[in-house]
Design a protein around this motif. Structure first.
Motif: not given
Length: 532
Positions: A70, A89, A255
């Protein structure tokens, strides 16, 4: 003399690696006798403290998929603005997940005695069929995620040690199997704590070292400003929101929000000790995510300074998954050894969580209900057998996908996260707070989450039928598995309340739900007694 230095360099890397792997095995052996029951093996006896749980959450969250796959791909596409993914995140995937889900998950799963997510669906919604359906989803769609973890680590190992990908994958599977099969959740929790500390120190050191190769932060940002983006514009790859903020939002959603519905993530809340531990764990896991995820994506944002662009495709000449390993090549010997251990730590912690989640779901949710008189010893043996089976299947898939040059790590992970979180996020979260969720809504969410991801994969990733499909809509990439996964999650959050409102619960289901929600009343009563 040059060859002697190269041999010394390689020897130092091996020493660091061997010491680390030996420590993992020792921990597994130590906890073997302390994991004699299913509850101990799967949840550590529900007595894991805040620091261990927070690090277990963070290290399961961030693996070689993030560091290699990623960070490389999205850093290339979005430049320094990819750092927003790391911030998302930390805030959504860690802070908000702990605040919103942590306490209620711990209370309800303990009350209904659920050890896995499929078992939660069975006991929360009074439906053994939901357990079976969800257990199959867990087993099938955790495999591509596991393959992506192998994929990311093996690419970095090939750069650092010259070991062929296949042997890296097999070796990693063997070591993971040893300490997970021996020690269960307690061994993985202690390993995750050690691995987390390595990740924190390692990522900070790597960021400074890599930026130093181009004169430091200021100079690196100036150089990125001169690099052209996919549309040929300059001055975007070092800007705050980057060249494509619309599709960047899709990455942030997948994510970050995805962790709310992933069984290997939310099961960390099942095992935590008490409310006080949740408060501490919230802070620790958020800080961990800021450093590790923020550092990874920030580092990946400078990838175009280290790899040439293919003029025909606009992609890196050696592929997206080669970007971060290429950035590591000129690091000092000891630091490169730390990077190898960093990525190995991140990957093994994620792998251990995945195989434990998958094997426990298969054993507890699929095998045990169909086998009469299965005692705990037999249940543990079956669980350990499935850990080995799961690893073998994922190793085979990883080797197959590695041999296909078109395979991208981020694609494998997106398919897995899209299906799992698309199916589970909404019925799990709503199920903790709202009595009105119906079985029909849960089934609908399962079908939609898996269906959207699978249909998109067939049409765009595998390109079955050779249809002339649109690739974008108003700047939003329709071909992106990232955006498909993000859409599946958001769609579930809408469809579950809608279906619940137009369908009805049976009287026995209403009665069962009322009993389940007594868990919050009993928790308050216990606190009142303790206070008195």
């Amino acid at each position: 003399m040059h060859n002697d230095w190269e041999l010394l360099d390689l020897a130092l890397r091996w020493v660091v690696l061997v010491v680390y792997l030996a420590l993992m095995i020792v921990i597994g052996v130590y906890y073997r006798k302390k994991s004699s029951s299913v509850n101990d093996f799967v949840l550590g006896g529900r007595g894991i403290g805040p620091w261990f749980t927070a690090f277990a959450y963070g290290t399961s969250y961030f693996s070689a998929v993030i560091f290699v796959g990623y960070a490389g791909k999205f850093g290339w596409s979005y430049g320094v603005s990819a750092t927003w993914v790391g911030i998302g995140n930390a805030l959504i995937g860690s802070l908000m997940a702990w605040v919103i889900l942590g306490k209620r998950t711990r209370i309800m799963t303990k009350f209904i005695e659920a050890k896995t997510m499929p078992e939660f669906f069975e006991k929360r919604y009074n439906s053994p069929k939901l357990k079976t359906f969800s257990a199959l989803i867990v087993f099938v769609f955790l495999i591509p995620y596991t393959a992506s973890v192998y994929n990311g680590l093996s690419r970095l190992f090939e750069k650092g040690f010259g070991i062929p990908y296949k042997y890296c994958i097999i070796g990693m599977a063997v070591f993971t199997a040893i300490y997970v099969i021996l020690g269960g959740y307690k061994a993985t929790a202690l390993n995750d704590f050690i691995q987390g500390i390595i990740m924190l120190v390692g990522i900070v050191a790597v960021v400074f070292a890599v930026l130093g190769q181009n004169g430091g932060l200021s100079s690196s940002l100036d150089l990125m400003g001169d690099v052209k983006d996919a549309k040929g514009n300059t001055g975007t790859l070092n800007s705050l929101f980057g060249p494509d903020p619309i599709n960047l939002i899709g990455v942030v959603i997948l994510t970050s929000l995805g962790t709310w519905g992933l069984p290997q993530m939310v099961q960390k809340f099942y095992a935590i000790k008490d409310d006080k531990a949740i408060k501490t764990g919230t802070v620790v896991s958020t800080v961990f995510a800021v450093v590790v995820a923020g550092g990874c994506y920030f580092l990946g944002g400078f990838g175009k300074l280290f790899m040439d662009t293919d003029p025909k495709t606009g992609n890196p000449v050696e592929g997206f998954d080669a970007i971060v390993p290429h950035m590591m090549e000129k690091l000092p010997t000891l630091l490169f050894g730390i990077v190898i251990v960093l990525v190995l730590s991140a990957s093994m912690s994620t792998l251990s969580s995945l195989v434990l989640t998958s094997s426990s779901s298969l054993t507890i949710d699929l095998i045990k209900p169909r086998v009469k008189n299965m005692d705990e010893k037999k249940e543990l043996r079956v669980m350990r057998l499935f850990i080995a089976l799961f690893l073998v299947i994922s190793v085979v898939l990883a080797i197959i996908t590695l041999e296909d040059p078109k395979t991208v790590i981020s694609t494998l992970m997106s398919i897995s996260w899209g299906a799992l979180a698309g199916a589970f996020l909404a019925p799990f979260m709503y199920g903790l707070f709202w009595k009105g969720v119906t079985k029909a809504a849960v089934v609908t969410s399962f079908i939609c989450g898996v269906g959207i991801t699978t249909v998109h994969m067939c049409l765009y990733t595998l390109k079955w039928g050779n249809l002339d499909l649109p690739m974008s809509l108003g700047g939003l990439s329709l071909a992106s598995p990232i955006n498909a996964g993000a859409f599946a999650m958001l769609f579930g959050l809408v469809i579950v309340p809608v279906v619940s409102l137009i369908t009805r619960q049976k009287p026995e289901d209403k009665e069962h739900t009322e009993k389940v929600f007594e868990c919050y009343l009993s928790e308050n009563a216990e606190k009142a007694v303790e206070k008195a």
